[in-house]
Each structure stands twice: as C-alpha cells, then as structure tokens.
Write a protein that holds these residues in place. Structure first.
Motif, PDB file in Angstrom:
ATOM      1  N   PRO A 156       0.777  -1.242   0.000  1.00 46.49           N
ATOM      2  CA  PRO A 156       0.000   0.000   0.000  1.00 46.49           C
ATOM      3  C   PRO A 156       0.810   1.294   0.000  1.00 46.49           C
ATOM      4  O   PRO A 156       0.251   2.338  -0.319  1.00 46.49           O
ATOM      5  CB  PRO A 156      -0.842  -0.105   1.279  1.00 46.49           C
ATOM      6  CG  PRO A 156      -0.123  -1.064   2.154  1.00 46.49           C
ATOM      7  CD  PRO A 156       0.639  -1.989   1.258  1.00 46.49           C
ATOM      8  N   ARG A 215       4.726   3.612  -0.438  1.00 48.32           N
ATOM      9  CA  ARG A 215       6.074   3.715  -0.980  1.00 48.32           C
ATOM     10  C   ARG A 215       7.110   3.144  -0.013  1.00 48.32           C
ATOM     11  O   ARG A 215       8.021   2.418  -0.412  1.00 48.32           O
ATOM     12  CB  ARG A 215       6.336   5.209  -1.235  1.00 48.32           C
ATOM     13  CG  ARG A 215       7.723   5.510  -1.643  1.00 48.32           C
ATOM     14  CD  ARG A 215       7.795   6.866  -2.245  1.00 48.32           C
ATOM     15  NE  ARG A 215       7.911   7.926  -1.252  1.00 48.32           N
ATOM     16  CZ  ARG A 215       8.273   9.166  -1.555  1.00 48.32           C
ATOM     17  NH1 ARG A 215       8.514   9.494  -2.810  1.00 48.32           N
ATOM     18  NH2 ARG A 215       8.367  10.065  -0.622  1.00 48.32           N
ATOM     19  N   THR A 271       3.184  -0.051  -5.710  1.00 52.06           N
ATOM     20  CA  THR A 271       1.872   0.356  -5.212  1.00 52.06           C
ATOM     21  C   THR A 271       0.923   0.235  -6.407  1.00 52.06           C
ATOM     22  O   THR A 271       1.337   0.439  -7.555  1.00 52.06           O
ATOM     23  CB  THR A 271       1.900   1.800  -4.671  1.00 52.06           C
ATOM     24  OG1 THR A 271       2.454   2.667  -5.660  1.00 52.06           O
ATOM     25  CG2 THR A 271       2.731   1.894  -3.398  1.00 52.06           C
ATOM     26  N   GLY A 322      -1.696   1.862  -7.742  1.00 55.14           N
ATOM     27  CA  GLY A 322      -2.050   2.972  -8.630  1.00 55.14           C
ATOM     28  C   GLY A 322      -0.965   3.228  -9.666  1.00 55.14           C
ATOM     29  O   GLY A 322      -1.228   3.321 -10.869  1.00 55.14           O
ATOM     30  N   ARG A 323       0.266   3.308  -9.196  1.00 56.50           N
ATOM     31  CA  ARG A 323       1.366   3.570 -10.104  1.00 56.50           C
ATOM     32  C   ARG A 323       1.600   2.398 -11.070  1.00 56.50           C
ATOM     33  O   ARG A 323       1.965   2.591 -12.222  1.00 56.50           O
ATOM     34  CB  ARG A 323       2.647   3.888  -9.310  1.00 56.50           C
ATOM     35  CG  ARG A 323       3.857   4.191 -10.164  1.00 56.50           C
ATOM     36  CD  ARG A 323       3.642   5.341 -11.131  1.00 56.50           C
ATOM     37  NE  ARG A 323       3.371   6.622 -10.512  1.00 56.50           N
ATOM     38  CZ  ARG A 323       4.303   7.520 -10.189  1.00 56.50           C
ATOM     39  NH1 ARG A 323       5.568   7.282 -10.417  1.00 56.50           N
ATOM     40  NH2 ARG A 323       3.949   8.671  -9.645  1.00 56.50           N
TER      41      ARG A 323
END
Ligand code: ADP
Ligand code: ADP
Ligand code: MG
Length: 241
Positions: A106, A108, A155, A157-158
């Motif tokens: 979740p 970095r 993560t 999203g990236r």
C-alpha cells in the motif's frame, strides 16, 4: 487431525484447507535452493518463523494462500522466498519481456522495505527487482522498466499507470504467473481495492496468488475469494482483529 494438533502445539499455527503440506522445522526441509538457505543462515535467520514454516512449503506446492500473522513475524520472506524460487525456476519463458512476478504493497515506504529484503535473495539467481510507487516522477519508472525486470514491487495505482504508459509498450502482465499482496488490510483501508482488482482482472488466469496481512477483517473475505479462489488459510497466533 494429527498434523493440526502438531501445528497447534508447536506454534499456534491454524490452517484451513485440506491440501496444505505439513509445516517444516528447518530451512533444509522447505525445498528452497541451497544458496538461498546459505544466505538465510549468513543473515542469522537460522530457522523459519512459524508463518514461514507453514507458508513457504504451501506456496512452493503451487497453492493460493492467505497468510495472517502479526507484524514482525517474517511475512516478507514467507512469500518472498517461494516467489523468487518460482521466478528462478521458469525454464521455458513465455514470450515477451514483462515481469514474471509482482508484489503489491500500500505505500512507498513498504515498497522500499520489501525490495531491500528480497533483493539479496533475488540476486543469487541474477533476477532484477524494480520498485514502482506513487510520489516519484513517472519518467524515472518508465526508464527503469524499459531495462527489464523479472520482479516488480509496486503500489497498485502507479503500477496501473505503468501498464497504460506508451500504449502498453513500457511493461505488461503477459508473463506474470505470481502475484503477492502484502499488508492487505492496510491496502483495503486505504481504498486501493479497485486498483488491486483491476490488476488481477488483467492477469493470466493460470497465475498463482497469495495475500498476506496482520489482520483479516470480514470485509476482506469476499474480495480475497475473488482473487484467490479457494485458498489455503494460515493463521499464526490469535485472530488479530
Ligand atoms: P512482517 O512483514 O511480518 O511484519 P518482516 O518480514 O518485516 O515481518 O520481518 C521482520 C524482521 O524479521 C525483519 O527484520 C526480518 O529480516 C526478520 N526475519 C525474517 N525472517 C526471519 C527468520 N527466519 N529468523 C529471524 N529473523 C527473521
Ligand atoms: P497514485 O495514487 O499516485 O497512483 P499509488 O497507488 O501507486 O499512487 O501509490 C500510493 C502510495 O504512493 C502512497 O501510499 C504513498 O506512499 C506514495 N505517494 C503517493 N504520492 C506521494 C507523494 N506526493 N509523496 C510521497 N509519497 C507519495
Ligand atoms: Mg510486512
């Protein structure tokens, strides 16, 4: 039942699902490569922790898995070591140049921690681990992924951004046969469920998948089943809820 009793007496390990192998007592019993075991011992990790004792052999036998154990119990290597073996053992590679395994976390900070922990074992097999996360320039990640990597720690999203970048020419999921979700409870608390689902929906149906978490709230159950089918469930210690 005999095996269940032994598990409980030893480490309070609870297992749901019939096909799970017995927990091991030593690294030598796991079936990990000798050079992996030598490195574990050099790190001072002389014996598997309870979650490792049960999860490593279960994952190596190809099963999907939910692993629940409290923070600090060694969950990273519980999935990281069998993941590396899975990737190292691909003798006939599928065509393409994308990763073979991905690990979703979740945050970095967790991406960095996991990357650091597994790199020293991935290196033994010449495998490259790349770390992809929100909050840093996309161009850097594109450049790194273009060089190729067998394992991506990301993560969600990236990772989706990377899959879409340059019309899919940066990376893809075509060769991904292993997906791990770490800190699943925080992942869902942070609202990353749709992104996680999207990555799973676009992955090969024959991939193996594992989910690790410190807690396993009820709300996560339906989703876990959608991603994992009929997983083996391993829980060390109490309910942790
Ligand atoms: P979790 O993800 O369950 O919170 P970690 O995987 O971060 O736990 O591991 C916690 C610490 O224990 C790390 O410093 C890790 O290097 C160490 N560790 C992992 N496996 C072992 C082991 N078998 N023996 C001793 N220490 C270990
Ligand atoms: P995004 O929403 O940017 O696509 P991801 O889902 O890939 O992000 O990753 C979210 C994680 O990225 C966050 O948990 C956080 O750790 C990190 N992150 C995102 N934006 C920033 C930022 N501006 N500064 C530091 N870290 C960030
Ligand atoms: Mg962890």
């Amino acid at each position: 039942e005999e095996v269940q009793i032994v598990r409980r007496q030893l480490d309070n390990i609870k297992v749901k699902g019939k096909k799970a192998p017995r927990p091991v007592k030593t690294w030598a019993q796991t079936g990990l490569h000798l050079k992996t075991i030598d490195t574990l011992k050099r790190c001072g990790f002389n014996t598997p922790t309870p979650i490792q004792a049960q999860a490593v052999v279960t994952i190596l036998s190809g099963l999907n898995l939910i692993g629940i154990a409290k923070t600090g119990s060694g969950k990273t290597l519980a999935y990281g070591l069998p993941l590396i073996r899975h990737v190292a053992d691909q003798d006939v590679l599928q065509p393409g140049d994308g990763p073979i395994a991905i690990i979703m976390t979740p945050t970095r900070e967790l991406c960095y921690q996991v990357t650091n922990e597994i790199r020293k074992f991935a290196r033994l097999f010449g495998l490259k681990v790349v770390c992809i996360h929100g909050g840093s320039p996309i161009s850097e990640h594109i450049a790194e992924l273009k060089k190729g990597a067998e394992i991506i720690v990301c993560t969600p999203g990236r990772m989706i951004d990377m899959l879409a970048a340059n019309n899919g020419r940066v990376t893809n999921l075509r060769r991904v046969t292993f997906i791990a979700i770490d800190e699943a409870d925080r992942m869902f608390d942070m609202g990353f469920e749709p992104q996680v689902m999207r990555i799973f929906d676009n992955s090969r149906p024959d991939r193996q998948a594992v989910l690790f978490s410190a807690t396993f709230p009820r709300q996560m159950e339906a989703l876990a089943r959608r991603i994992l089918g009929q997983p083996i469930e391993i829980q060390v210690g109490g309910k942790n809820i």
